[in-house]
Design a protein around this motif. Structure first.
Motif, PDB file in Angstrom:
ATOM      1  N   UNK A  40      -5.926  -3.850  10.923  1.00 25.02           N
ATOM      2  CA  UNK A  40      -5.782  -3.636   9.493  1.00 25.02           C
ATOM      3  C   UNK A  40      -7.024  -2.912   8.942  1.00 25.02           C
ATOM      4  N   UNK A  41      -8.216  -3.351   9.391  1.00 28.56           N
ATOM      5  CA  UNK A  41      -9.460  -2.709   8.929  1.00 28.56           C
ATOM      6  C   UNK A  41      -9.474  -1.231   9.323  1.00 28.56           C
ATOM      7  N   UNK A  42      -9.000  -0.924  10.538  1.00 26.12           N
ATOM      8  CA  UNK A  42      -8.948   0.482  10.979  1.00 26.12           C
ATOM      9  C   UNK A  42      -7.984   1.284  10.105  1.00 26.12           C
ATOM     10  N   UNK A  43      -6.839   0.661   9.783  1.00 28.02           N
ATOM     11  CA  UNK A  43      -5.839   1.356   8.965  1.00 28.02           C
ATOM     12  C   UNK A  43      -6.412   1.657   7.578  1.00 28.02           C
ATOM     13  N   UNK A  44      -7.112   0.704   7.002  1.00 26.70           N
ATOM     14  CA  UNK A  44      -7.699   0.881   5.667  1.00 26.70           C
ATOM     15  C   UNK A  44      -8.765   1.977   5.714  1.00 26.70           C
ATOM     16  N   UNK A  45      -9.582   1.920   6.776  1.00 30.38           N
ATOM     17  CA  UNK A  45     -10.661   2.892   6.924  1.00 30.38           C
ATOM     18  C   UNK A  45     -10.102   4.306   7.078  1.00 30.38           C
ATOM     19  N   UNK A  46      -9.073   4.441   7.945  1.00 32.06           N
ATOM     20  CA  UNK A  46      -8.557   5.796   8.207  1.00 32.06           C
ATOM     21  C   UNK A  46      -7.832   6.364   6.988  1.00 32.06           C
ATOM     22  N   UNK A  47      -7.340   5.490   6.112  1.00 30.17           N
ATOM     23  CA  UNK A  47      -6.661   5.992   4.902  1.00 30.17           C
ATOM     24  C   UNK A  47      -7.642   6.207   3.752  1.00 30.17           C
ATOM     25  N   UNK A  63       2.826  -2.729   5.103  1.00 30.51           N
ATOM     26  CA  UNK A  63       3.449  -1.634   5.860  1.00 30.51           C
ATOM     27  C   UNK A  63       2.819  -1.405   7.233  1.00 30.51           C
ATOM     28  N   UNK A  64       1.849  -2.238   7.590  1.00 28.20           N
ATOM     29  CA  UNK A  64       1.088  -2.031   8.825  1.00 28.20           C
ATOM     30  C   UNK A  64       2.015  -1.861  10.035  1.00 28.20           C
ATOM     31  N   UNK A  83       1.558   3.978  16.106  1.00 30.71           N
ATOM     32  CA  UNK A  83       1.985   4.625  17.350  1.00 30.71           C
ATOM     33  C   UNK A  83       0.855   5.101  18.247  1.00 30.71           C
ATOM     34  N   UNK A  84      -0.402   4.873  17.839  1.00 27.99           N
ATOM     35  CA  UNK A  84      -1.537   5.351  18.634  1.00 27.99           C
ATOM     36  C   UNK A  84      -2.245   4.153  19.275  1.00 27.99           C
ATOM     37  N   UNK A  85      -2.609   4.281  20.563  1.00 25.53           N
ATOM     38  CA  UNK A  85      -3.307   3.198  21.256  1.00 25.53           C
ATOM     39  C   UNK A  85      -4.744   3.095  20.713  1.00 25.53           C
ATOM     40  N   UNK A  86      -5.043   1.984  20.023  1.00 19.50           N
ATOM     41  CA  UNK A  86      -6.375   1.826  19.415  1.00 19.50           C
ATOM     42  C   UNK A  86      -7.164   0.702  20.103  1.00 19.50           C
ATOM     43  N   UNK A  87      -6.699   0.304  21.302  1.00 19.18           N
ATOM     44  CA  UNK A  87      -7.284  -0.872  21.971  1.00 19.18           C
ATOM     45  C   UNK A  87      -8.803  -0.794  22.097  1.00 19.18           C
ATOM     46  N   UNK A  88      -9.330   0.386  22.427  1.00 20.59           N
ATOM     47  CA  UNK A  88     -10.785   0.501  22.634  1.00 20.59           C
ATOM     48  C   UNK A  88     -11.546   0.391  21.313  1.00 20.59           C
ATOM     49  N   UNK A  89     -11.126   1.191  20.327  1.00 21.03           N
ATOM     50  CA  UNK A  89     -11.802   1.196  19.012  1.00 21.03           C
ATOM     51  C   UNK A  89     -11.751  -0.188  18.390  1.00 21.03           C
TER      52      UNK A  89
END
Ligand code: DC
Length: 221
Positions: A40-47, A63-64, A83-89
């Motif tokens: 969720x933090x990544x989604x907020x940051x990227x938007x 909507x996550x 749809x993107x693999x974010x496992x490392x980040x």
């Protein structure tokens, strides 16, 4: 469905490993709630959303587009965001820090609650996080709360980083661990604390096998 084991505790205590091993032993589902807050933090940051804009935070939470996939022939779980693999980040200290900040906001916790509760499916669930036993699954049949000294958790984190080929500075890691404890424990909404009916296990002097044995014994009993 209350055939649930909740594993709560501070960062770096080994909740993730314990939860994964017990879930495999029991053949139960697994919920890594920290991964949801991190994604969720990544989604907020990227938007580029301002974290004081609660309306937008709520919309992103609802909507996550998040998916956990167990890789073929492996016990590794990969996390896909949009749809993107974010496992490392997802696993970096920076993401953990962002997640910890954003997780203190009440509307965020409320909006992510049902998504976490939906993981409770037969034959059982192991859920790891900070408030699994207190807020998300208060009726869980089995609850443990793992602790360890901040120094020990920083040492474990350093070893983990080194095993992944990264360098780490112990004083910096320790400072991060202490700051995250403080933020996660002192927040108003669902702070990090043991549920009243949780078995508290101090793992400072225990091996992972010893912790697993205690948790398995709790389920058997
Ligand atoms: O367990 P973790 O390090 O992946 O969690 C990252 C952050 O997410 C943690 O510092 C606080 C937040 N979190 C939370 O508030 N509630 C949870 N159930 C899980 C994580």
């Amino acid at each position: 469905m209350n055939n649930i084991l909740t594993v709560d505790g501070p960062s770096g205590v080994g909740k993730g490993s314990v939860a994964r091993i017990i879930a495999q032993e029991q053949n139960w589902h697994l919920l890594d709630s920290g991964a949801i807050y991190r994604a969720f933090a990544l989604a907020v940051d990227s938007r580029g959303i301002d974290i004081t804009d609660e309306g937008s935070l709520e919309t992103v939470a609802q909507e996550l587009d998040l998916e956990f996939k167990t890789e073929k022939d492996s016990e590794l779980v990969s996390v896909y965001l949009d749809g993107v693999d974010v496992s490392k980040t997802l696993r970096t200290e920076q993401t953990g820090e962002m997640a910890s900040k954003i997780a203190s906001i009440g509307v965020v916790r409320a909006a992510l609650l049902k998504r976490q509760q939906d993981f409770a499916k037969p034959p059982g669930l192991v859920a790891d996080g900070r408030d699994m036993g207190t807020t998300v699954f208060p009726d869980a049949k089995f609850k443990v709360f793992l602790t360890a000294s901040a120094q020990e958790r920083a040492n474990r984190r350093l070893k983990q980083l080194q095993a992944q080929g990264y360098k780490g500075i112990i004083s910096q890691i320790l400072a991060d661990v202490v700051a995250r404890d403080e933020r996660d424990s002192s927040r108003k909404h669902s702070p990090l604390k043991p549920a009243e009916d949780a078995l508290v296990i101090d793992t400072t002097e225990l091996s992972i096998d010893e912790v697993i044995t205690r948790v398995s014994d709790l389920i058997k009993a």
